[in-house]
Design an enzyme around this catalytic site. Structure first.
Site, PDB file in Angstrom:
ATOM      1  N   SER A 251       0.323 -67.672 -25.961  1.00 15.68           N
ATOM      2  CA  SER A 251       1.369 -68.209 -26.835  1.00 15.68           C
ATOM      3  C   SER A 251       2.684 -67.519 -26.531  1.00 15.68           C
ATOM      4  O   SER A 251       2.715 -66.429 -25.952  1.00 15.68           O
ATOM      5  CB  SER A 251       1.001 -67.986 -28.304  1.00 15.68           C
ATOM      6  OG  SER A 251       1.329 -66.674 -28.716  1.00 15.68           O
ATOM      7  N   ASP A 252       3.767 -68.143 -26.929  1.00 17.44           N
ATOM      8  CA  ASP A 252       5.046 -67.456 -26.910  1.00 17.44           C
ATOM      9  C   ASP A 252       5.148 -66.604 -28.176  1.00 17.44           C
ATOM     10  O   ASP A 252       4.395 -66.786 -29.140  1.00 17.44           O
ATOM     11  CB  ASP A 252       6.204 -68.452 -26.816  1.00 17.44           C
ATOM     12  CG  ASP A 252       7.409 -67.856 -26.095  1.00 17.44           C
ATOM     13  OD1 ASP A 252       7.552 -66.626 -26.068  1.00 17.44           O
ATOM     14  OD2 ASP A 252       8.222 -68.635 -25.547  1.00 17.44           O
TER      15      ASP A 252
END
Length: 928
Positions: A251-252
């Site tokens: 994920s960011d």
């Protein structure tokens, strides 16, 4: 030593390098407890001492050198690497970056509690540079998917290394998918019709993943078609389908939390984290080093049955695969384990940084002034003696500015002022300031005594910052006119400076201008006058303008336009007014509309922020010691050319990039001049006809007809003639960068396959190459075509779209007006809804023979008396279907309407949506 003295953990099967990696992972996974496995889903995966596992952290930034870990070789920004058009050079830059990352991993202690420096490299960025106003434009390679994919593959190969078993570092592609705006990036949706999705955005990622050089990807912050990228089915249906290798998808930062707030896509975090895990997110970068919160949410998801142990195990397996390939469990076999600290900023990497910076310089215009033959140079401008770091730069180990490279003094063109408080009579900061205007009234103030920036510290001010590089930029201000005085406003907080009448202390606390301190602004030095005097006394003026990478256009902030800051433009025009021989050097992270300079100046040059050797490279090009080898990786539009809305991701309809933009640009994609002279001749095709699944061999001769060595980028484009769909004006098919000595001639060979002429056919849901006439074009840029050859694709003519008794997806339109693509459900599917009061979808050549009724799959959250779907064949109405309230945007119903008469033949179908209606699909049914 006997085996009885070897620690038990070292004799476990997962420690046996002779076993297949799959079996080692099986063994290790089985020994981990459910809680230990769950903990591994966070970015900071804890150590498991009982099994001898160390802590593991995902992600080190490595976009153009190792970032955030201290001094390391800093190469040109990614957009500058894109300008080199040199795959081997880009591969070598990535190789050097990965070698230095290995050195940091083995020899430089990371922050306490974070585990060793991660060998998972969060690079390259494959997002396409669709809109030059994107704040993160500097991070991408190009506006073109072929160009981006080629350089992205090269960068990944350099990061990964060549060993058959072990990785030097593990490259992670950023950011999947269609991420090209910063303003409100976590809540904006990129609308991708199938053609744009397949031909443009996915096309940048697909070849890189298929190459096998990639180990993972990072999901983007934004939404696509109304659905957050962190729960998009495209991770599984597209990204992972392109390779038989496992991809570790991360994920960011904070994006998992964003699914609930601010996106409000899910009701609670356990539900959102479960959806992300099921969608294919393997590691949650959230809450920094606080793993308890995201792991707690995942544990709750397990307890509620939203995920099961197999979902967790799948993600952990992917992480372990990367860790095995990085040599964590076989240090004695790891071929990269002996890399020493001496490689960081070593002489070889310095030379490579210089070559990359030199090859990225683009000569945009030249009427013969360059290369400079005079040494009496007036060097002017705010970037003439500056080398800037961007957010993803490493710490510069040294810096060579343009002034250093040319060996001349600088007049930066800034005014020097004193700001005296009317309350206390004291000078602000007890110093004078050099004021740099970065546009829209945003200024930096540098102490005339120390050269340090004035910065905000909580509510106090101090001129103590050597470098502007922080997530929250605290060094930008406005001097707001107030009668015969000015007010000092901090840009970050919006608050104004005040002076305590008793202590005289300055605090930035005033919420309104009425409460602000008034400052007398005394001009101590007129920067423009000084620049004019320098220009008048020189033979040539070199004016270096552009942007600071952390001001106006950066992560979280898009540019509002593409014009030069007005103060910079005024300085340039003033200098050119007294010195006709003026060179404009644009040093920037993105294109500018420099129409006036192109019309009035003899030479214009562009470079990205080129890293530690920026000045050496520019000086070499300006003085003719090196050929300008760069070519533009994106279109430079004209100032008067109205750009589409930043959130209009439909490159076809909006007219983005060289493929679809019909107005003549200032400088086209691929443009760049050389000091050498080249001639193209003898474009030869092995055949003038292509059949399905075939290819044609192409050769072209390139000759250096001048007196000096140089490089040319041979660009091969294709064009469909008389297409039944809206085809690109031209489309890059291949390219080759070639360096030739004077008089040297080389025959270049290319192969163009049928698939390179294909478009995404919405009628069949597949790439299709229509039979018909095409052209191959050899060019110096997208608009400078030098040779063409006709090419025919043979095959049967396309048949009409089968529309009877066949479910047609609303999103598979040929054209539209006023339509917004949105999510049909939270998990999968697209739907269409009007952007305003109504939307029209066009479906061309649909065979509806025998249809007697039409079924529509619709949703309408609330009762809308005007909500309806209309069907038209040309100007003839076929059906008007009221849409009932379904209670929720994800609650779907099917409504049927009879047609006035059975249909015959092929129709150009129009579907018109009115009101708050969502249409997923429709079916024309026959009597049978």
């Amino acid at each position: 030593m006997g085996t009885e003295s070897v620690p038990v953990v070292d004799r476990l099967p997962f420690r046996d390098p002779a076993l297949p990696t799959r079996k080692r992972i099986d063994d290790l996974l089985a020994r981990l407890t459910p809680d230990e496995r769950l903990a591994m889903l966070h970015q900071y995966s804890p150590a498991v001492p009982r099994l001898g596992l160390g802590a593991f952290r995902t992600g080190t930034e490595a976009l153009h050198g190792v970032a955030w870990l201290g001094p390391a070789t800093v190469f040109p920004q990614a957009v500058g690497l894109g300008a080199t058009w040199d795959e081997e050079l880009v591969r070598r830059v990535a190789e050097a970056t990965s070698i230095e990352l290995r050195a940091f991993h083995h020899h430089r202690p990371p922050p306490v509690g974070t585990g060793a420096t991660s060998l998972q490299a969060w690079a390259p960025v494959l997002n396409l540079l669709r809109d030059p106003r994107w704040g993160r434009n500097e991070e991408g390679y190009s506006e073109d998917p072929v160009h981006t994919a080629r350089l992205g593959t090269a960068f990944c190969r350099g990061l990964a290394g060549e060993h058959h078993r072990f990785l030097r570092t593990a490259p992670v592609l950023k950011h999947f998918l269609a991420y090209n705006n910063e303003n409100d990036r976590c809540v904006t949706s990129s609308g991708l019709r199938p053609r744009v999705l397949q031909e443009y955005d996915l096309a940048a990622f697909r070849p890189v993943v298929a190459s096998g050089a990639v180990t993972g990807a990072m999901a983007a912050y934004n939404l696509v078609n109304g659905r957050p990228c962190h729960v998009t089915p495209l991770i599984e249906t597209e990204l992972r389908r392109w390779t038989d290798q496992e991809l570790f998808v991360v994920s960011d930062a904070e994006a998992p939390s964003n699914l609930v707030d601010p996106e409000h896509y899910f009701e609670d975090h356990a539900e959102s984290h479960a959806a992300a895990l099921r969608a294919g997110i393997d590691s949650f970068t959230d809450h920094g080093q606080d793993s308890a919160t995201p792991v707690g949410r995942l544990r709750e998801a397990l307890d509620r049955g939203l995920i099961d142990q197999s979902d967790v195990d799948r993600a952990v397996r992917r992480q372990l695969k990367i860790r095995f390939r990085l040599g964590e469990f076989d240090p004695e076999l790891d071929p990269y384990a002996t890399i020493g600290p001496e490689v960081v900023d070593c002489p070889e990497h310095r030379a490579l940084a210089l070559r990359a910076a030199t090859e990225s310089v683009v000569l945009l215009r030249n009427n013969g002034l360059l290369p400079l033959r005079s040494r009496r140079i007036a060097l002017i401008g705010p970037l003439a003696d500056a080398v800037c770091e961007d957010w993803y730069s490493g710490t510069l180990p040294y810096e060579v500015s343009v002034a250093d490279g040319l060996g001349v003094a600088v007049v930066d063109g800034s005014d020097r002022v004193a700001l005296r408080s009317r309350t206390s009579g004291e000078l602000l900061g007890k110093t004078a300031f050099d004021v740099h205007d970065w546009g829209d009234g945003v200024l930096t103030l540098r102490s005339a005594e120390t050269g340090r920036y004035l910065s905000l510290h909580d509510t106090s001010l101090a001129a103590d910052q050597e470098l502007i590089k922080s997530w929250e930029v605290r060094e930008t201000f406005r001097l707001v006119p107030a009668g015969d005085s000015v007010l000092l406003q901090n840009v970050l907080t919006g608050r104004y400076a005040v002076v305590d009448p008793v202590t005289g202390r300055v605090g930035v606390t005033a919420e309104t201008a009425d409460a602000a301190e008034h400052w007398e602004r005394e001009l101590l030095r007129d920067g423009t006058a000084e620049a004019l005097a320098a220009a008048a006394s020189a033979d040539v003026a070199v004016v270096v303008l552009g942007n600071h990478p952390l001001i106006h256009g950066r992560e979280t902030e898009d540019r509002e336009g593409i014009a030069l800051p007005s103060s910079q433009d005024a300085l340039l025009r003033a200098v050119a007014g007294v010195r006709e021989d003026t060179v404009l050097v644009v040093m920037s992270s993105y294109p500018y509309a420099v129409d006036w300079a192109d019309e009035h100046l003899p030479a214009v040059v562009w470079t990205s922020h080129g890293g530690q050797e920026t000045g050496t490279a520019l000086a070499a090009v300006l003085l003719g010691e090196a050929d300008p080898g760069g070519r533009l990786p994106q279109t430079w539009y004209r100032g008067g050319d109205a750009l589409p809305h930043p959130l209009d991701y439909d490159v076809i309809k909006a007219g983005w990039t060289y493929q679809y933009h019909r107005a003549a640009p200032l400088y086209p994609f691929g443009h760049g001049l050389s000091y050498a002279e080249f001639a193209f001749r003898d474009l030869v095709l092995s055949s003038g006809t292509l059949t399905p699944n075939s290819a044609v061999d192409v050769s072209v001769t390139l000759a250096n007809t001048g007196t000096r060595a140089g490089s040319e980028v041979v660009q091969l484009y294709v064009r469909a003639l008389n297409a039944r769909y809206e085809a690109p004006l031209v489309r890059l098919a291949d390219f080759r960068k070639v360096a030739l000595a004077p008089g040297e001639v080389r025959v270049l060979h290319f192969r163009v396959a049928t698939g390179q002429l294909a478009h995404w056919d919405v009628a069949t849901g597949a790439f299709t190459t229509d039979p018909g006439d095409y052209e191959l074009l050899v060019a110096r840029s997208a608009q400078d075509v030098v040779l063409t050859a006709p090419l025919t694709v043979a095959g049967p003519a396309p048949v009409p779209r089968d529309g009877a008794d066949r479910r047609l997806l609303a999103v598979d339109f040929d054209d539209h007006d006023g339509a917004t693509i949105t999510d049909a459900t939270r998990a999968s599917g697209d739907a269409i809804t009007p952007a305003g009061a109504a939307a029209t979808l066009c479906f061309r050549t649909v065979d509806l023979c025998g249809a007697v009724s039409v079924d529509v799959e619709v949703a309408c959250a609330t009762s809308d008396p005007g909500g309806r779907v209309e069907f038209w064949s040309g100007s003839a109405p076929l059906a008007e279907i009221p849409v009932p309230a379904t209670g929720d945007r994800y609650s779907w119903t099917t409504v049927t309407a009879a047609l006035p008469a059975p249909l015959e033949g092929v129709h150009d179908l129009r579907v018109v949506l009115h009101g708050d209606v969502r249409l997923a699909a429709f079916t024309f049914t026959t009597a049978g």
